[in-house]
Design a protein around this motif. Structure first.
Motif, PDB file in Angstrom:
ATOM      1  N   UNK A 218       0.861  -1.173   0.000  1.00  0.00           N
ATOM      2  CA  UNK A 218       0.000   0.000   0.000  1.00  0.00           C
ATOM      3  C   UNK A 218       0.902   1.229   0.000  1.00  0.00           C
ATOM      4  N   UNK A 219       0.791   2.062  -1.033  1.00  0.00           N
ATOM      5  CA  UNK A 219       1.699   3.196  -1.198  1.00  0.00           C
ATOM      6  C   UNK A 219       0.934   4.498  -1.385  1.00  0.00           C
ATOM      7  N   UNK A 220       1.645   5.592  -1.163  1.00  0.00           N
ATOM      8  CA  UNK A 220       1.095   6.926  -1.391  1.00  0.00           C
ATOM      9  C   UNK A 220       2.200   7.827  -1.915  1.00  0.00           C
ATOM     10  N   UNK A 221       1.943   8.431  -3.080  1.00  0.00           N
ATOM     11  CA  UNK A 221       2.862   9.388  -3.680  1.00  0.00           C
ATOM     12  C   UNK A 221       2.121  10.718  -3.790  1.00  0.00           C
ATOM     13  N   UNK A 222       2.432  11.672  -2.894  1.00  0.00           N
ATOM     14  CA  UNK A 222       1.757  12.968  -2.993  1.00  0.00           C
ATOM     15  C   UNK A 222       2.217  13.708  -4.253  1.00  0.00           C
ATOM     16  N   UNK A 223       1.256  14.199  -5.026  1.00  0.00           N
ATOM     17  CA  UNK A 223       1.588  14.911  -6.259  1.00  0.00           C
ATOM     18  C   UNK A 223       0.986  16.308  -6.240  1.00  0.00           C
ATOM     19  N   UNK A 224       1.598  17.168  -7.023  1.00  0.00           N
ATOM     20  CA  UNK A 224       1.135  18.536  -7.195  1.00  0.00           C
ATOM     21  C   UNK A 224       0.627  18.632  -8.617  1.00  0.00           C
TER      22      UNK A 224
END
Length: 162
Positions: free
Chosen positions: A26-32
């Protein structure tokens, strides 16, 4: 279950995210999300909020999924550690980053911004940005001969005046 920090190889955050998710992490990559000028046109783009970093949720108990495959995953450089302890991230930080992603994308210009034309017959002229006119052009209010004139100029030819 806690969130931990993964250090990725340069400009391979999305590749690392995809490969880790394919392995069941389970991953999370915060993006703009923002408008950018690329190849002479304005387009929406997603850039990592923290270049070369993403977050992975791992179980530190004996029954949890093994952490070993993370290091050999394509796009991953290493798991960030302090000494020999993996860098653990508080759930509230991840929740606030996830809530931040629900905001609307950042635009190249906002109405009322002072802009300057960089190329063409109006190079160096300053005006006031009004709005986008289609995908590639922007409506700009420029003063010509002491009168305000609304002009459509390719957005890629404008830059914000500070």
């Amino acid at each position: 279950m806690f969130w931990y920090v993964v250090h990725t190889k340069p400009r391979q955050e999305f590749r690392a995210l995809q490969n880790l998710e394919q392995q069941g992490y389970s991953c999370f990559l915060p993006v703009l999300r923002m408008q950018m000028v690329r190849g002479g046109s304005v387009e929406m783009a997603e850039e990592p909020l923290f270049p070369r970093y993403l977050f992975v949720r791992l179980d530190s108990s004996v029954t949890g999924k093994s952490w070993t495959p993370i290091r050999s995953t394509k796009g991953v450089s290493r798991l960030v550690t302090f000494g020999n302890q993996p860098a653990r991230i508080d759930d509230t930080l991840i929740e606030s980053l996830q809530a931040r992603e629900a905001q609307p994308p950042r635009t190249l210009f906002t109405p009322g911004d002072r802009v300057s034309c960089t190329v063409g017959p109006f190079a160096g002229l300053e005006g006031v940005y009004q709005m986008l006119d289609g995908d590639a052009r922007a409506l700009v209010l420029i003063e010509l001969l002491s009168k305000p004139v609304r002009m459509a100029i390719p957005a890629a030819r404008l830059r914000r005046v500070e």
